[in-house]
Design a protein around this motif. Structure first.
Motif, PDB file in Angstrom:
ATOM      1  N   ASN A 146       0.847  -1.192   0.000  1.00 39.26           N
ATOM      2  CA  ASN A 146       0.000   0.000   0.000  1.00 39.26           C
ATOM      3  C   ASN A 146       0.889   1.251   0.000  1.00 39.26           C
ATOM      4  N   LYS A 147       0.275   2.400   0.173  1.00 38.89           N
ATOM      5  CA  LYS A 147       1.022   3.657   0.123  1.00 38.89           C
ATOM      6  C   LYS A 147       2.110   3.713   1.188  1.00 38.89           C
ATOM      7  N   VAL A 148       1.797   3.231   2.383  1.00 42.02           N
ATOM      8  CA  VAL A 148       2.776   3.271   3.485  1.00 42.02           C
ATOM      9  C   VAL A 148       3.988   2.396   3.155  1.00 42.02           C
ATOM     10  N   ARG A 192       2.685   7.954 -13.238  1.00 39.92           N
ATOM     11  CA  ARG A 192       1.639   8.319 -14.197  1.00 39.92           C
ATOM     12  C   ARG A 192       0.246   8.068 -13.643  1.00 39.92           C
ATOM     13  N   LEU A 193       0.124   7.074 -12.765  1.00 43.62           N
ATOM     14  CA  LEU A 193      -1.190   6.732 -12.207  1.00 43.62           C
ATOM     15  C   LEU A 193      -1.582   7.637 -11.044  1.00 43.62           C
ATOM     16  N   SER A 194      -0.597   8.183 -10.337  1.00 42.50           N
ATOM     17  CA  SER A 194      -0.917   8.848  -9.064  1.00 42.50           C
ATOM     18  C   SER A 194      -0.505  10.311  -8.965  1.00 42.50           C
ATOM     19  N   TYR A 195       0.149  10.868 -10.006  1.00 43.50           N
ATOM     20  CA  TYR A 195       0.717  12.207  -9.829  1.00 43.50           C
ATOM     21  C   TYR A 195      -0.345  13.273  -9.563  1.00 43.50           C
ATOM     22  N   MET A 196      -1.553  13.104 -10.102  1.00 41.62           N
ATOM     23  CA  MET A 196      -2.588  14.113  -9.888  1.00 41.62           C
ATOM     24  C   MET A 196      -3.059  14.133  -8.433  1.00 41.62           C
ATOM     25  N   LEU A 197      -2.852  13.018  -7.730  1.00 40.18           N
ATOM     26  CA  LEU A 197      -3.236  12.948  -6.319  1.00 40.18           C
ATOM     27  C   LEU A 197      -2.100  13.370  -5.402  1.00 40.18           C
ATOM     28  N   GLY A 198      -0.890  13.395  -5.939  1.00 42.33           N
ATOM     29  CA  GLY A 198       0.266  13.792  -5.142  1.00 42.33           C
ATOM     30  C   GLY A 198       0.757  12.708  -4.197  1.00 42.33           C
ATOM     31  N   ILE A 226       8.809   9.662  -5.244  1.00 45.92           N
ATOM     32  CA  ILE A 226       8.892   9.040  -6.569  1.00 45.92           C
ATOM     33  C   ILE A 226       9.847   9.830  -7.460  1.00 45.92           C
ATOM     34  N   LEU A 227       9.697  11.149  -7.460  1.00 47.40           N
ATOM     35  CA  LEU A 227      10.527  11.996  -8.324  1.00 47.40           C
ATOM     36  C   LEU A 227      11.995  11.950  -7.893  1.00 47.40           C
ATOM     37  N   GLN A 228      12.241  11.929  -6.587  1.00 51.64           N
ATOM     38  CA  GLN A 228      13.626  11.835  -6.124  1.00 51.64           C
ATOM     39  C   GLN A 228      14.254  10.500  -6.534  1.00 51.64           C
ATOM     40  N   SER A 229      13.461   9.442  -6.495  1.00 56.00           N
ATOM     41  CA  SER A 229      13.958   8.129  -6.915  1.00 56.00           C
ATOM     42  C   SER A 229      14.244   8.111  -8.412  1.00 56.00           C
ATOM     43  N   LEU A 230      13.349   8.709  -9.191  1.00 54.80           N
ATOM     44  CA  LEU A 230      13.586   8.798 -10.638  1.00 54.80           C
ATOM     45  C   LEU A 230      14.842   9.598 -10.931  1.00 54.80           C
ATOM     46  N   TRP A 231      15.067  10.657 -10.167  1.00 54.97           N
ATOM     47  CA  TRP A 231      16.258  11.483 -10.376  1.00 54.97           C
ATOM     48  C   TRP A 231      17.527  10.663 -10.160  1.00 54.97           C
ATOM     49  N   GLU A 241       3.195  18.261 -16.954  1.00 59.20           N
ATOM     50  CA  GLU A 241       1.841  18.393 -16.393  1.00 59.20           C
ATOM     51  C   GLU A 241       1.904  18.656 -14.893  1.00 59.20           C
ATOM     52  N   ILE A 242       2.860  18.032 -14.215  1.00 59.36           N
ATOM     53  CA  ILE A 242       3.022  18.261 -12.776  1.00 59.36           C
ATOM     54  C   ILE A 242       3.272  19.741 -12.495  1.00 59.36           C
ATOM     55  N   LEU A 243       4.055  20.394 -13.340  1.00 58.44           N
ATOM     56  CA  LEU A 243       4.376  21.811 -13.133  1.00 58.44           C
ATOM     57  C   LEU A 243       3.143  22.703 -13.167  1.00 58.44           C
TER      58      LEU A 243
END
Length: 420
Positions: free
Chosen positions: A35-37, A78-84, A90-95, A121-123
């Motif tokens: 789950n999220k946690v 891509r599935l969750s970015y609109m919910l934050g 996630i972004l730090q891991s991608l970096w 789109e996130i911006l």
């Protein structure tokens, strides 16, 4: 026969590989079912232990399955970015993946699944916090540094507009600085789109954020050397930036004006500077695009911004006249003396009076014709007051002298009237 002897190096290697693969499959099972946690904990651990690792080290960490985890990260993004949800992690891991030395394959995989569009789109999403937007900008910078192909992909995805809007609307200076850095990267080594970046920066000049204005002016000075020639549209918003009460904004605007004196927009800028010594509504009062408005920014009504602009124009005129005899004589022909005398009579704004007096003192000192005409227009006593202490003249003026300055009709032979 033909079998592997237990305990041999080959057998040990095979056993270790199997164990590593088993650990990897268990890791992916935990991620896929978590789950999220659970996923948040996994991401925090990944970030803590993998900062600065190169691609071979990341692949070793995932038993040559780093792309599999990258794909999972991208999918969840891509599935969750609109919910934050866990967006910053996630972004730090991608970096970490995309900035790793030798990460060309990772970059291709990320872009092929629409990663650039997702970041852009996130911006633009209001519900996304500033920290996450800053992380998205950092990833876009990594991609932009990877070469012209990636810069073009960002621009083709309307990236210049998205980054410019983020710079104009952001409330965090760190985010604004990351956006500015990305725009500068997109201008360098990107001949197909550097004009788009340049025009985007010009469009940002009227924004209400002083930090954004400051960064945009700094970047314009850099990008101006990349584009073949300045766009005429830069003149009006650049002069409008002189209305700012923030000294760092005025400083950058004056420096850019100084540099543009070597270009095709010189005459338009000089004419604008001279005209604005007598404030009008031509410059800086047009409605700004909605994307550039900041409702939280303090709003000033005329006449204060016009007087601030008037003082800045007088300062610019004095600076340019001192640096170039050619510019000095060109401004004299534009009837700058008449306009400076008018500004000296602006008792509503002492800085306008001070800067205009200092500029006029210089014109008088280098031109006998100007000296003669100013002496006639002001009278001997006021003229002597100007020459004795131009900087403090505004403190000594009486109402009659103010009226003389405002109503002057200096007419130097050979000059032309500046018209709107």
């Amino acid at each position: 026969m033909g079998g592997v002897v237990l305990g041999s190096p080959v057998a040990m290697s095979s056993v270790q590989e199997q164990e590593a693969i088993s650990r990897l499959m268990a890791f992916f099972k935990e991620w896929d079912n978590g789950n999220k946690v659970t996923r948040s904990r996994i991401l925090r651990n990944f970030i803590s232990f993998n900062q600065g690792k190169m691609v071979p080290e990341l692949e070793q960490e995932f038993s040559q399955g780093g792309s599999l985890f990258l794909a999972r990260l991208t999918t969840w993004l891509r599935l969750s970015y609109m919910l934050g949800t866990c967006l910053k992690e996630i972004l730090q891991s991608l970096w970490i993946f995309l900035s790793a030395s030798g990460s060309s394959r990772y970059k291709v995989e990320f872009v092929e699944v629409g990663g650039i569009l997702t970041l852009l789109e996130i911006l633009g999403l209001k519900q996304i916090n500033e920290e996450s937007k800053m992380e998205a900008l950092r990833i876009l910078q990594v991609l932009a540094r990877a070469g012209r192909k990636y810069k073009e992909l960002i621009c083709e995805s309307y990236g210049v507009r998205a980054v410019a809007e983020c710079l104009a609307k952001s409330k965090m200076e760190d985010t604004q600085e990351q956006a500015q850095m990305l725009l500068e990267l997109l201008a360098h080594g990107n001949p197909k789109y550097h004009s788009q970046v340049y025009k985007g920066l010009i469009a940002l000049l009227p924004c209400t954020s002083p930090k954004a204005q400051h960064l945009v002016l700094q970047t314009l000075r850099i990008v101006q050397d990349i584009v073949p020639e300045p766009h005429p549209a830069i003149v009006e918003p650049l002069l409008g930036a002189l209305r700012s009460v923030h000294m760092e904004v005025q400083y950058e605007a004056l420096q850019l004006i100084k540099e543009l004196m070597k270009t095709e927009v010189r005459s338009a800028l000089l004419q604008g500077l001279v005209m604005l010594l007598i404030p009008s509504r031509k410059y800086g009062d047009k409605a700004k695009p909605q994307i550039l408005e900041d409702p939280a920014a303090p709003q000033m009504s005329d006449p204060l911004p016009s007087f601030i602009q008037q003082a800045a124009c007088a300062k610019a005129i004095g600076m340019l006249a001192r640096e170039s005899a050619e510019l000095c004589h060109e401004m004299i022909r534009m009837r700058v003396v008449h306009h400076l005398l008018f500004a000296m009579g602006n008792t509503d704004h002492t800085e306008s009076q001070r800067q205009a007096s200092l500029a006029l003192e210089y014109f008088v000192s280098v031109s006998p014709v100007v000296e003669e005409q100013v002496r006639i227009a002001t009278g001997e006593k006021l003229f002597q007051m100007l020459m004795e202490n131009a900087e403090m003249l505004y403190m000594k003026l009486n109402p009659i002298q103010v009226d003389v300055l405002v109503s002057n009709q200096v007419n130097i032979p050979g000059i032309k009237e500046v018209t709107e």
